[in-house]
Design a protein around this motif. Structure first.
Motif, PDB file in Angstrom:
ATOM      1  N   LYS A  38      25.039 -22.337  35.856  1.00 55.16           N
ATOM      2  CA  LYS A  38      26.122 -22.212  36.850  1.00 55.16           C
ATOM      3  C   LYS A  38      25.626 -22.650  38.230  1.00 55.16           C
ATOM      4  CE  LYS A  38      27.587 -17.916  36.441  1.00 55.16           C
ATOM      5  NZ  LYS A  38      28.431 -16.759  36.760  1.00 55.16           N
ATOM      6  N   ARG A  39      24.408 -22.241  38.576  1.00 53.40           N
ATOM      7  CA  ARG A  39      23.860 -22.635  39.887  1.00 53.40           C
ATOM      8  C   ARG A  39      23.604 -24.132  39.919  1.00 53.40           C
ATOM      9  NH1 ARG A  39      20.767 -18.233  38.754  1.00 53.40           N
ATOM     10  NH2 ARG A  39      18.940 -19.521  38.305  1.00 53.40           N
ATOM     11  N   GLU A  40      23.002 -24.652  38.865  1.00 54.58           N
ATOM     12  CA  GLU A  40      22.654 -26.078  38.851  1.00 54.58           C
ATOM     13  C   GLU A  40      23.881 -26.973  38.938  1.00 54.58           C
ATOM     14  OE1 GLU A  40      18.722 -25.498  36.018  1.00 54.58           O
ATOM     15  OE2 GLU A  40      20.383 -26.708  35.269  1.00 54.58           O
ATOM     16  N   ARG A  41      24.970 -26.543  38.293  1.00 52.49           N
ATOM     17  CA  ARG A  41      26.161 -27.401  38.213  1.00 52.49           C
ATOM     18  C   ARG A  41      27.235 -27.006  39.216  1.00 52.49           C
ATOM     19  NH1 ARG A  41      28.556 -29.546  33.148  1.00 52.49           N
ATOM     20  NH2 ARG A  41      29.228 -30.866  34.841  1.00 52.49           N
ATOM     21  N   ASN A  42      26.963 -26.040  40.079  1.00 55.22           N
ATOM     22  CA  ASN A  42      27.981 -25.507  40.987  1.00 55.22           C
ATOM     23  C   ASN A  42      29.257 -25.198  40.200  1.00 55.22           C
ATOM     24  OD1 ASN A  42      29.154 -24.605  43.353  1.00 55.22           O
ATOM     25  ND2 ASN A  42      29.866 -26.649  43.956  1.00 55.22           N
ATOM     26  N   ALA A  43      29.084 -24.349  39.190  1.00 56.83           N
ATOM     27  CA  ALA A  43      30.182 -24.023  38.275  1.00 56.83           C
ATOM     28  C   ALA A  43      30.581 -22.557  38.423  1.00 56.83           C
ATOM     29  CB  ALA A  43      29.741 -24.280  36.835  1.00 56.83           C
ATOM     30  N   VAL A  44      31.837 -22.273  38.120  1.00 54.13           N
ATOM     31  CA  VAL A  44      32.281 -20.881  38.022  1.00 54.13           C
ATOM     32  C   VAL A  44      32.905 -20.669  36.647  1.00 54.13           C
ATOM     33  CG1 VAL A  44      32.734 -20.532  40.486  1.00 54.13           C
ATOM     34  CG2 VAL A  44      34.571 -21.321  38.992  1.00 54.13           C
ATOM     35  N   ILE A  45      32.822 -19.422  36.196  1.00 55.12           N
ATOM     36  CA  ILE A  45      33.422 -19.069  34.903  1.00 55.12           C
ATOM     37  C   ILE A  45      34.595 -18.131  35.162  1.00 55.12           C
ATOM     38  CG2 ILE A  45      33.034 -17.931  32.674  1.00 55.12           C
ATOM     39  CD1 ILE A  45      30.128 -18.908  32.823  1.00 55.12           C
ATOM     40  N   LEU A  46      35.759 -18.532  34.660  1.00 62.85           N
ATOM     41  CA  LEU A  46      36.959 -17.685  34.715  1.00 62.85           C
ATOM     42  C   LEU A  46      37.134 -17.068  33.337  1.00 62.85           C
ATOM     43  CD1 LEU A  46      37.400 -19.425  37.243  1.00 62.85           C
ATOM     44  CD2 LEU A  46      39.786 -19.700  36.594  1.00 62.85           C
ATOM     45  N   ALA A  47      37.224 -15.751  33.271  1.00 64.07           N
ATOM     46  CA  ALA A  47      37.333 -15.104  31.948  1.00 64.07           C
ATOM     47  C   ALA A  47      38.572 -14.221  31.878  1.00 64.07           C
ATOM     48  CB  ALA A  47      36.091 -14.264  31.659  1.00 64.07           C
ATOM     49  N   HIS A  48      39.294 -14.358  30.780  1.00 69.27           N
ATOM     50  CA  HIS A  48      40.470 -13.523  30.550  1.00 69.27           C
ATOM     51  C   HIS A  48      40.055 -12.115  30.138  1.00 69.27           C
ATOM     52  CE1 HIS A  48      44.128 -12.063  28.450  1.00 69.27           C
ATOM     53  NE2 HIS A  48      44.726 -12.689  29.447  1.00 69.27           N
ATOM     54  N   ASN A  49      40.959 -11.160  30.357  1.00 66.00           N
ATOM     55  CA  ASN A  49      40.694  -9.751  30.017  1.00 66.00           C
ATOM     56  C   ASN A  49      40.364  -9.538  28.537  1.00 66.00           C
ATOM     57  OD1 ASN A  49      41.127  -8.759  32.601  1.00 66.00           O
ATOM     58  ND2 ASN A  49      43.336  -8.584  32.311  1.00 66.00           N
ATOM     59  N   TYR A  50      40.710 -10.478  27.659  1.00 66.14           N
ATOM     60  CA  TYR A  50      40.450 -10.315  26.223  1.00 66.14           C
ATOM     61  C   TYR A  50      39.104 -10.901  25.802  1.00 66.14           C
ATOM     62  CZ  TYR A  50      45.489  -9.289  25.824  1.00 66.14           C
ATOM     63  OH  TYR A  50      46.750  -8.756  25.952  1.00 66.14           O
ATOM     64  N   GLN A  51      38.300 -11.358  26.749  1.00 63.07           N
ATOM     65  CA  GLN A  51      36.965 -11.845  26.389  1.00 63.07           C
ATOM     66  C   GLN A  51      36.036 -10.657  26.159  1.00 63.07           C
ATOM     67  OE1 GLN A  51      35.939 -15.352  26.052  1.00 63.07           O
ATOM     68  NE2 GLN A  51      38.152 -15.235  25.712  1.00 63.07           N
ATOM     69  N   THR A  52      35.019 -10.883  25.341  1.00 66.13           N
ATOM     70  CA  THR A  52      34.097  -9.788  24.999  1.00 66.13           C
ATOM     71  C   THR A  52      33.261  -9.372  26.235  1.00 66.13           C
ATOM     72  OG1 THR A  52      32.706 -11.529  24.130  1.00 66.13           O
ATOM     73  CG2 THR A  52      33.940 -10.242  22.529  1.00 66.13           C
ATOM     74  N   PRO A  53      32.761  -8.122  26.250  1.00 66.12           N
ATOM     75  CA  PRO A  53      32.110  -7.604  27.469  1.00 66.12           C
ATOM     76  C   PRO A  53      30.905  -8.419  27.945  1.00 66.12           C
ATOM     77  CG  PRO A  53      32.512  -5.819  25.904  1.00 66.12           C
ATOM     78  CD  PRO A  53      32.881  -7.088  25.203  1.00 66.12           C
ATOM     79  N   GLU A  54      30.141  -9.027  27.018  1.00 62.55           N
ATOM     80  CA  GLU A  54      28.966  -9.794  27.490  1.00 62.55           C
ATOM     81  C   GLU A  54      29.404 -11.038  28.265  1.00 62.55           C
ATOM     82  OE1 GLU A  54      29.856  -9.366  24.410  1.00 62.55           O
ATOM     83  OE2 GLU A  54      29.878 -11.283  23.344  1.00 62.55           O
ATOM     84  N   ILE A  55      30.609 -11.541  27.986  1.00 59.34           N
ATOM     85  CA  ILE A  55      31.161 -12.646  28.782  1.00 59.34           C
ATOM     86  C   ILE A  55      31.819 -12.081  30.039  1.00 59.34           C
ATOM     87  CG2 ILE A  55      32.912 -14.486  28.830  1.00 59.34           C
ATOM     88  CD1 ILE A  55      32.462 -14.825  25.787  1.00 59.34           C
ATOM     89  N   PHE A  56      32.702 -11.104  29.821  1.00 61.12           N
ATOM     90  CA  PHE A  56      33.530 -10.564  30.908  1.00 61.12           C
ATOM     91  C   PHE A  56      32.674  -9.962  32.016  1.00 61.12           C
ATOM     92  CE2 PHE A  56      36.283  -7.401  32.885  1.00 61.12           C
ATOM     93  CZ  PHE A  56      37.525  -7.986  32.896  1.00 61.12           C
ATOM     94  N   HIS A  57      31.670  -9.164  31.642  1.00 61.09           N
ATOM     95  CA  HIS A  57      30.909  -8.431  32.657  1.00 61.09           C
ATOM     96  C   HIS A  57      29.594  -9.100  33.044  1.00 61.09           C
ATOM     97  CE1 HIS A  57      33.473  -4.947  33.087  1.00 61.09           C
ATOM     98  NE2 HIS A  57      33.591  -4.864  31.779  1.00 61.09           N
ATOM     99  N   CYS A  58      29.113 -10.061  32.243  1.00 58.91           N
ATOM    100  CA  CYS A  58      27.757 -10.566  32.505  1.00 58.91           C
ATOM    101  C   CYS A  58      27.702 -12.019  33.010  1.00 58.91           C
ATOM    102  CB  CYS A  58      26.890 -10.420  31.258  1.00 58.91           C
ATOM    103  SG  CYS A  58      26.728  -8.711  30.728  1.00 58.91           S
TER     104      CYS A  58
END
Ligand code: SF4
Length: 324
Positions: A38-58
């Motif tokens: 994410k830092r290298e590519r200047n990227a952000v991750i948008l996650a929906h409420n139905y994503q699993t906790p390791e995606i949603f919270h981490c």
């Protein structure tokens, strides 16, 4: 915190109530790689409420329901957006960020509602109901949005319908959402026959059994559930509204009648609330994993593209909604 980089190890405390320690080593390598990418590519991750906790919270930078993701997608300053959710959400992010690279980790992450209606269906409906405005749920393809007058989400559907100042609207494609909104407004609503394959499976008997098994439980239902299910609930609202309800009312015991991961994600912030967890999985949401988010960033895949003529009309329908 400037200069300090979170690592998988420092994130585990946050999710320890919903991810067993024995599972964590499976995730930590991908989490560290994604945080670096994410830092290298200047990227952000948008996650929906139905994503699993390791995606949603981490690894997610922005989380929420469809409406929140659409709104916040407009404010993103990164070069790359990774949409941890389903394809129509990635298309909406692309509509609102045409100059950015928008990636979806698995092109197969679809939606039974989005698949239930085509642009041709809407053209036929317009012939059948001349002059009746078309309100389209955001859970649709960009091509379907392009045929619509305005979009809505489960959170703003009533306000959108009433904003048009007309006696009758077509509300597509979710039949149950349309029926649930029709019960709250004087506007006549003509529905389509689409259903969410997760929410249509809940029944009034499920709710009664949960109440019998867990006395005192507060039942919150999503308006994509059939009206008979909503009638058995204490409250009906979008995933954002359910999350707000738990924070505001702090019920001792609660059940969220919606997709499985939602309870895990809300439970992280409410250790004092007991969550009863009936589990209906969305197979499309569950196609997104840490592994394919990592691959998406490493290989720049799969970039979402929309025909510019379609995008222009679809964007108008989304922007009209955001203005309500
Ligand atoms: S939960 Fe239902 S509406 Fe949401 S993506 Fe899955 S099938 Fe579509």
């Amino acid at each position: 915190m400037s200069g300090m980089t979170p690592s998988a190890a420092s994130l585990y405390d946050r999710v320890q109530r919903v991810i067993p320690a024995i599972e964590w080593p499976v995730f930590s390598d991908d989490i560290d790689a994604i945080l670096r990418l994410k830092r290298e590519r200047n990227a952000v991750i948008l996650a929906h409420n139905y994503q699993t906790p390791e995606i949603f919270h981490c690894v997610a930078d922005i989380v929420g329901d469809s409406l929140a993701l659409a709104r916040k997608a407009m404010e993103v300053e990164a070069d790359v957006i990774v949409l941890a959710g389903v394809h129509f959400m990635a298309e909406t992010a692309k509509l609102l960020n045409p100059s950015k690279t928008v990636l979806i980790p698995d092109m197969g992450a679809g939606c039974s509602l989005a698949d239930s209606i085509t642009p041709e269906d809407i053209r036929l409906l317009r012939q059948r109901y001349p002059g009746v405005p078309v309100v389209t749920y955001v859970n649709t393809s960009a091509a379907v949005k392009a045929e619509s007058d305005i979009c809505c989400t489960s959170g703003n559907a009533k306000a959108v319908v009433e904003s048009l100042g007309v006696p009758r609207v077509l509300m597509l494609p979710d039949e149950y959402l349309a029926q649930n909104i029709a019960a709250q407004t004087d506007v006549e609503i003509i529905a389509w026959k689409g259903h969410c394959e997760v929410h249509e499976r809940f029944t009034p008997e499920d709710i009664r059994e949960m109440r019998a098994a867990h006395p005192g439980v507060t039942v919150l239902a999503h308006p994509e559930c059939p009206p008979e299910v909503v009638a058995e609930a204490d409250f009906a609202g979008s995933t954002a509204a359910m999350s707000d309800y738990v924070g505001r009312e702090k019920p001792a015991r609660v059940v969220l009648v919606t997709e499985c991961s939602m309870s895990d994600n809300v439970a992280v912030d409410h250790p004092d609330v007991e969550f009863i967890r009936p589990c209906n999985l969305c197979p499309h949401m569950k196609l997104i994993t840490l592994g394919n988010i990592r691959s998406a960033l490493e290989r720049n895949q799969h970039a979402v593209t929309i025909d510019p003529a379609v995008a222009e009309r679809a964007r108008l329908a989304v922007e009209r909604m955001l203005a309500v």
